[in-house]
Enzyme design. Structure first.
Site, PDB file in Angstrom:
ATOM      1  N   ASP A  21       0.828  -1.207   0.000  1.00 54.31           N
ATOM      2  CA  ASP A  21       0.000   0.000   0.000  1.00 54.31           C
ATOM      3  C   ASP A  21       0.864   1.259   0.000  1.00 54.31           C
ATOM      4  O   ASP A  21       0.848   2.037   0.951  1.00 54.31           O
ATOM      5  CB  ASP A  21      -0.943  -0.036   1.210  1.00 54.31           C
ATOM      6  CG  ASP A  21      -2.025   1.028   1.126  1.00 54.31           C
ATOM      7  OD1 ASP A  21      -2.183   1.655   0.060  1.00 54.31           O
ATOM      8  OD2 ASP A  21      -2.708   1.231   2.151  1.00 54.31           O
ATOM      9  N   GLY A  52      -7.339  10.222   6.845  1.00 53.05           N
ATOM     10  CA  GLY A  52      -6.612  11.404   6.380  1.00 53.05           C
ATOM     11  C   GLY A  52      -5.128  11.332   6.689  1.00 53.05           C
ATOM     12  O   GLY A  52      -4.324  12.051   6.106  1.00 53.05           O
TER      13      GLY A  52
HETATM   14  C1  4AZ Z   1      -7.945   5.806   7.015  1.00 54.47           C
HETATM   15  O1  4AZ Z   1      -9.140   5.653   6.841  1.00 54.47           O
HETATM   16  C2  4AZ Z   1      -7.332   5.194   8.203  1.00 54.47           C
HETATM   17  N1  4AZ Z   1      -6.229   3.604  12.804  1.00 54.47           N
HETATM   18  C3  4AZ Z   1      -5.968   5.344   8.427  1.00 54.47           C
HETATM   19  C4  4AZ Z   1      -5.391   4.767   9.549  1.00 54.47           C
HETATM   20  C5  4AZ Z   1      -6.160   4.047  10.418  1.00 54.47           C
HETATM   21  C6  4AZ Z   1      -7.521   3.905  10.205  1.00 54.47           C
HETATM   22  C7  4AZ Z   1      -8.102   4.468   9.101  1.00 54.47           C
HETATM   23  C8  4AZ Z   1      -5.498   3.420  11.608  1.00 54.47           C
HETATM   24  O2  4AZ Z   1      -7.264   6.454   6.229  1.00 54.47           O
END
Ligand code: 4AZ
Length: 265
Positions: free
Chosen positions: A118, A208
């Protein structure tokens, strides 16, 4: 596994209508001005927010699901056109960082095949004036060994489902063992993912923050990138650590080095 990007049916045209409300780090604090010259606020199609790291003067590392036009719904190596990507480098308030045009986004071919990998590299039209932070090298494995405390930073939501901050957020989280993370996420892949967080939660990356850095420190005290924020179940929940692309280990570091040799070391 939740990568709440809301790009499910994304075409570039529909993005402006469907993009998620920009949601930072949970449990963090305001980063002092100038503390993170390599942090990047990444805006896709003027609306959708990610974070990134300047890893060489003309290369930004962010998440695969930030560079891909289909987001995480259908992993694909079809990248956003560079002109639709705006970057703000080294700032601590929104839009205040250095702007440099993005030439292209490069997604690893394996991003199509698996749930890992990713990462995306954004090539800049000219070198940034900010100081990059390189991806850790093979000799720096201690910088991201289980139990080692890393630093997360980003522009994402400060609570699960919450708002984005007026100031860049930063926090510290311990890197977990792979077995622990495999127990938390069935999709965990130890070659391309590494987790960080406290068992009791409370401090984490959130929506984000995707693509932003998990920084480690080398034996000689230098900052290096060891992870790129990828996904998690919610934010800061007990037993659900944040998952990061394992950029300093062989699989991803080799790809990064092949595209941007100056980004590793
Ligand atoms: C996101 O949605 C996201 N807690 C990024 C990191 C985490 C959860 C969601 C990790 O971009």
């Amino acid at each position: 596994m939740i990568r709440r990007l809301l790009l499910a049916s994304a075409t570039v045209a529909s993005l402006a209508l469907t993009a998620a409300p920009a949601h930072a780090i949970v449990g963090g604090s305001n980063a002092p001005a100038g503390a993170y010259p390599s942090i990047v606020e990444v805006k896709l199609a003027k609306s959708f927010l990610c974070t990134g790291t300047l890893v060489a003067p003309d290369w930004i590392l962010t998440a695969g699901h930030c560079g891909s036009v289909t987001g995480s719904a259908v992993a694909t190596p079809i990248a956003f056109p560079g002109p639709l990507i705006d970057v703000y480098i080294g700032g601590t308030t929104p839009g205040a960082g250095e702007t440099v045009p993005v030439t292209r986004a490069i997604i690893p071919p394996d991003y199509l095949l698996t749930q890992g990998h990713d990462v995306t590299l954004l090539q800049l039209a000219r070198p940034s004036a900010q100081a990059p932070t390189k991806v850790a090298g093979a000799a720096d494995a201690g910088a991201w060994a289980p139990g080692t405390v890393g630093t997360i930073a980003g522009w994402g939501a400060t609570s699960e489902g919450g708002d984005t901050p007026e100031t860049l957020q930063h926090a510290q989280v311990p890197i977990t063992g792979d077995d622990y993370c495999a127990g938390a996420y069935s999709a965990f892949d130890a070659e391309t993912m590494v987790c960080a967080g406290y068992p009791e939660g409370g401090i984490d990356t959130c929506q984000g923050d995707s693509g932003g850095p998990l920084y480690g420190t080398t034996a000689t005290g230098e900052r290096r990138v060891v992870g790129a924020t990828s996904f998690g179940e919610g934010c800061a929940r007990p037993g659900k650590p944040g998952v990061y692309a394992r950029v300093a280990d062989t699989e991803l570091r080799t790809w990064i080095a092949s595209v941007a040799p100056a980004a590793v070391g």
